[in-house]
Write a protein that holds these residues in place. Sequence first.
Motif, PDB file in Angstrom:
ATOM      1  N   GLY A  33     -26.479  44.023   0.080  1.00  0.00           N
ATOM      2  CA  GLY A  33     -27.382  43.547  -0.966  1.00  0.00           C
ATOM      3  C   GLY A  33     -28.132  42.303  -0.547  1.00  0.00           C
ATOM      4  O   GLY A  33     -27.716  41.567   0.342  1.00  0.00           O
ATOM      5  N   TRP A  34     -29.265  42.109  -1.178  1.00  0.00           N
ATOM      6  CA  TRP A  34     -30.029  40.873  -1.067  1.00  0.00           C
ATOM      7  C   TRP A  34     -29.966  40.150  -2.413  1.00  0.00           C
ATOM      8  O   TRP A  34     -30.199  40.762  -3.463  1.00  0.00           O
ATOM      9  CB  TRP A  34     -31.487  41.150  -0.712  1.00  0.00           C
ATOM     10  N   GLY A  45     -28.888  39.116  -7.917  1.00  0.00           N
ATOM     11  CA  GLY A  45     -29.057  40.240  -7.009  1.00  0.00           C
ATOM     12  C   GLY A  45     -30.385  40.897  -7.251  1.00  0.00           C
ATOM     13  O   GLY A  45     -30.778  41.135  -8.393  1.00  0.00           O
ATOM     14  N   ILE A  46     -31.115  41.219  -6.170  1.00  0.00           N
ATOM     15  CA  ILE A  46     -32.441  41.778  -6.318  1.00  0.00           C
ATOM     16  C   ILE A  46     -32.625  43.127  -5.639  1.00  0.00           C
ATOM     17  O   ILE A  46     -33.480  43.909  -6.044  1.00  0.00           O
ATOM     18  CB  ILE A  46     -33.522  40.807  -5.817  1.00  0.00           C
ATOM     19  N   ALA A  47     -31.847  43.437  -4.622  1.00  0.00           N
ATOM     20  CA  ALA A  47     -32.032  44.710  -3.922  1.00  0.00           C
ATOM     21  C   ALA A  47     -30.713  45.131  -3.304  1.00  0.00           C
ATOM     22  O   ALA A  47     -30.004  44.293  -2.737  1.00  0.00           O
ATOM     23  CB  ALA A  47     -33.105  44.584  -2.842  1.00  0.00           C
ATOM     24  N   LEU A  55     -29.095  55.495  -1.044  1.00  0.00           N
ATOM     25  CA  LEU A  55     -29.422  55.112  -2.423  1.00  0.00           C
ATOM     26  C   LEU A  55     -29.708  53.630  -2.488  1.00  0.00           C
ATOM     27  O   LEU A  55     -28.944  52.825  -1.979  1.00  0.00           O
ATOM     28  CB  LEU A  55     -28.257  55.471  -3.344  1.00  0.00           C
ATOM     29  N   THR A  56     -30.827  53.305  -3.122  1.00  0.00           N
ATOM     30  CA  THR A  56     -31.188  51.911  -3.302  1.00  0.00           C
ATOM     31  C   THR A  56     -31.444  51.635  -4.776  1.00  0.00           C
ATOM     32  O   THR A  56     -31.753  52.555  -5.550  1.00  0.00           O
ATOM     33  CB  THR A  56     -32.468  51.565  -2.520  1.00  0.00           C
ATOM     34  N   HIS A  57     -31.320  50.390  -5.156  1.00  0.00           N
ATOM     35  CA  HIS A  57     -31.826  49.993  -6.457  1.00  0.00           C
ATOM     36  C   HIS A  57     -32.234  48.532  -6.426  1.00  0.00           C
ATOM     37  O   HIS A  57     -31.802  47.770  -5.564  1.00  0.00           O
ATOM     38  CB  HIS A  57     -30.876  50.325  -7.602  1.00  0.00           C
ATOM     39  N   TYR A  58     -33.112  48.198  -7.377  1.00  0.00           N
ATOM     40  CA  TYR A  58     -33.770  46.907  -7.366  1.00  0.00           C
ATOM     41  C   TYR A  58     -33.752  46.277  -8.753  1.00  0.00           C
ATOM     42  O   TYR A  58     -33.732  46.971  -9.777  1.00  0.00           O
ATOM     43  CB  TYR A  58     -35.239  47.079  -6.943  1.00  0.00           C
TER      44      TYR A  58
END
Length: 122
Positions: A33-34, A45-47, A55-58
């Motif tokens: 994570g970023w 948490g942003i990304a 799988l990604t989420h933002y």
Amino acid sequence: QLVESGGGSVQAGGSLRLSCAASGFTSFSTCMGWFRQAPGKEREGIAFLHPGGGLTHYAGSVTGRFTISQDNAKNTLYLRMNSLKPEDTAVYYCAARPGGYGCTTKLVDYTDWGQGTQVTVS
């Protein structure tokens, strides 16, 4: 171990790409994570890139502008940031949650953190 790089100063509307060199983790079992922390605010948490890399989420504040990705051959995580805004100014951190767990936004779920890299948008 996680080591970020790529921060700097940029004008609004510009782009940056952050890198996070990761050692000791496998993409198939690690959530990456970023996060970012602006002055006077909590780290958020942003990304996120879930184990397996598919799988990604933002966070809503960066959706459509930021892209998280990884290069397994280089053991490096990236955050491409486009259309930067002054409110994106913060210290950016990469973090890892190994063990096959899915990503969350809870800081306590992440066992490893980088040292952070400053991004300033004016």
